[in-house]
Design a protein around this motif. Structure first.
Motif, PDB file in Angstrom:
ATOM      1  N   VAL A  53       1.001  -1.181  -0.098  1.00 19.58           N
ATOM      2  CA  VAL A  53      -0.122   0.017   0.099  1.00 19.58           C
ATOM      3  C   VAL A  53       0.977   1.249   0.087  1.00 19.58           C
ATOM      4  N   ALA A  54       2.045   1.175   0.915  1.00 20.79           N
ATOM      5  CA  ALA A  54       2.751   2.171   1.044  1.00 20.79           C
ATOM      6  C   ALA A  54       3.391   2.519  -0.270  1.00 20.79           C
ATOM      7  N   VAL A  95      -0.105  12.275   3.137  1.00 21.81           N
ATOM      8  CA  VAL A  95      -0.696  11.574   4.845  1.00 21.81           C
ATOM      9  C   VAL A  95      -0.752  10.283   4.754  1.00 21.81           C
ATOM     10  N   PHE A  96      -1.404   9.766   3.544  1.00 16.06           N
ATOM     11  CA  PHE A  96      -1.697   8.314   3.712  1.00 16.06           C
ATOM     12  C   PHE A  96      -0.478   7.533   3.553  1.00 16.06           C
ATOM     13  N   MET A  97       0.611   8.124   2.738  1.00 17.47           N
ATOM     14  CA  MET A  97       1.903   7.166   2.619  1.00 17.47           C
ATOM     15  C   MET A  97       2.346   7.251   4.244  1.00 17.47           C
ATOM     16  N   THR A  98       2.410   8.443   4.871  1.00 14.24           N
ATOM     17  CA  THR A  98       3.249   8.292   6.147  1.00 14.24           C
ATOM     18  C   THR A  98       2.220   7.589   7.072  1.00 14.24           C
ATOM     19  N   PRO A 102       5.975   5.494   8.277  1.00 13.90           N
ATOM     20  CA  PRO A 102       6.369   6.749   8.941  1.00 13.90           C
ATOM     21  C   PRO A 102       7.610   7.204   8.385  1.00 13.90           C
ATOM     22  N   SER A 103       8.483   6.438   7.472  1.00 14.04           N
ATOM     23  CA  SER A 103       9.552   6.727   6.935  1.00 14.04           C
ATOM     24  C   SER A 103       9.487   7.919   5.640  1.00 14.04           C
ATOM     25  N   PHE A 104       8.192   8.132   5.314  1.00 15.05           N
ATOM     26  CA  PHE A 104       8.014   9.087   4.370  1.00 15.05           C
ATOM     27  C   PHE A 104       7.613  10.579   4.969  1.00 15.05           C
ATOM     28  N   ALA A 105       7.662  10.609   6.148  1.00 15.47           N
ATOM     29  CA  ALA A 105       7.270  11.786   7.063  1.00 15.47           C
ATOM     30  C   ALA A 105       8.330  12.782   6.602  1.00 15.47           C
ATOM     31  N   LEU A 132       3.197  20.313  10.044  1.00 16.55           N
ATOM     32  CA  LEU A 132       4.055  20.002  11.095  1.00 16.55           C
ATOM     33  C   LEU A 132       3.573  19.526  12.370  1.00 16.55           C
ATOM     34  N   CYS A 133       2.137  19.586  12.441  1.00 21.32           N
ATOM     35  CA  CYS A 133       1.539  18.918  13.650  1.00 21.32           C
ATOM     36  C   CYS A 133       1.175  17.505  13.247  1.00 21.32           C
ATOM     37  N   PHE A 134       0.892  17.262  12.089  1.00 25.10           N
ATOM     38  CA  PHE A 134       0.669  15.716  11.450  1.00 25.10           C
ATOM     39  C   PHE A 134       1.978  15.213  11.577  1.00 25.10           C
TER      40      PHE A 134
END
Length: 385
Positions: A53-54, A95-98, A102-105, A132-134
């Protein structure tokens, strides 16, 4: 979608160092943004751990980002609504990737720069804060203080980079406008100089033609009329015809000099003035009114001699055509660094209104740094030697 490159176009091609240097910096920043997106996306895909999915979301993100960038760089123009829709699309995919990995953050940094570019300042700051908050919600709990400080500093740097880019772009546009204004001024100046050159050359040729060919043709016309009255006197008619031939030959010589760009004859000034005086006497005699011309002339150097010859030629032409004089005196002298030319006749004198010949002669004398005065029966000129 990427920021446009300032300084492009014809004015940007001018060799102005501020424009070229700033343009290179802006191009480097634009390319660096794309490279940063590609590197962070690749790192995220590697660290996604094979999550399908990622990876699919990352591929969709790459395609959408690439499509918008290529379209813009090829000259396409998005409406504000389409640009915001494009930004929302890639942000939603991020957002969905992250959430999937989390490596896409860390793609947060280029997204903040894009949001700052596409949105007004208040909206861009709000978008940067939300992004930034996300990011902190994803990285903070797992990474502790580093997960909070790193993204916060990165977001601040991203905003600072964008505003630096904006300042550079504004400076590049300023210099681009200066270059365009300079080019326009140079073209306008060149056109004005060409027009002035054409006008000056036309005036010069007009004076040359008037002082030589036109005067000669006028004399030929007058002599031709006198010849009509002398047909019953073969001797006088023959003399007048010889004068006409001599005048025509002199005109031909003068015309060849004008075409060849030769300013004057090679003979000394005294010989030239004496020849003009004898020619005037012959023409006046053929017209039925004897004229005696007395010459008291000193030699002058080349440029001054040419101007002095024109002064004497114009004065004698006016005497023959208009003055009805019987006596004329030509005086050329040198006083210090000034040459003086005086032509006197005992005719009717010169009227208050100057014709084309005297106007052109005055301009010629003034171009040589001298002055011309006309008072009654005296035409006088001074020329620096």
């Amino acid at each position: 979608m990427s920021p446009p490159t300032p300084g492009a176009g014809p004015a940007g091609d001018l060799p102005l160092t501020p424009v070229s240097n700033t343009t290179r910096i802006l191009r480097f920043l634009r390319i660096s943004l794309h490279v940063l997106v590609a590197v962070l996306l690749a790192v995220g895909m590697v660290n996604a751990g094979g999550k399908i999915v990622a990876l699919l979301l990352a591929a969709s993100f790459a395609l959408l980002y690439l499509a918008g960038t290529v379209y813009h760089n090829r000259g396409g123009r998005y409406s504000p609504a389409h640009a915001i829709a494009w930004l929302v699309g890639i942000t939603a995919l991020w957002v969905f990737m992250t959430l999937a990995s989390p490596s896409f953050a860390w793609l947060e940094f280029p997204l903040v720069i894009l949001a700052s570019y596409l949105l007004p300042v208040p909206a861009s700051l709000l978008a940067a804060a939300l992004i930034l908050c996300f990011t902190l919600s994803i990285t903070g709990p797992a990474s502790g203080v580093g997960g909070l400080v790193g993204p916060t500093i990165g977001t601040g740097i991203a905003v600072l980079i964008f505003h630096s880019y904006t300042a550079l772009r504004r400076e590049a546009e300023h210099y681009k406008q200066l270059a365009a204004d300079l080019e326009a001024a140079q073209l306008e100046l060149a056109a004005a100089e060409r027009a002035a050159g054409v006008a000056a050359e036309r005036a010069r040729l007009s004076r040359e033609v008037h002082d030589t060919i036109a005067q000669g043709l006028s004399s030929i016309v007058l002599l031709g009329r006198a010849l009509d009255k002398q047909l019953d006197r073969p001797g006088d008619a023959r003399e007048t015809l010889d004068i006409i031939r001599h005048t025509a030959a002199d005109n031909l010589t003068q015309a060849r000099r004008i075409v060849a760009g030769v300013s004057g004859a090679h003979e000394p000034l005294t010989q030239r003035i004496d020849a003009l005086a004898r020619s005037a006497e012959q023409r006046q005699r053929a017209l039925g009114t004897p004229l005696r011309v007395t010459v008291n002339a000193a030699d002058l150097p080349g440029p001054a001699a040419d101007v002095a010859e024109r002064v004497v030629r114009e004065a004698l032409s006016n005497i023959v055509r208009h003055a009805h004089a019987t006596e004329a005196v030509i005086t050329v002298d040198v006083l210090g660094d000034q040459a003086t030319i005086d032509v006197y006749d005992d005719g009717v004198g010169i009227g208050t209104r100057e014709g084309f010949g005297l106007t052109g002669l005055r301009a010629r004398v003034e171009e040589a740094g001298g002055a011309l005065t006309v008072e009654g029966n005296v035409l006088a000129a001074t020329i620096p030697v």
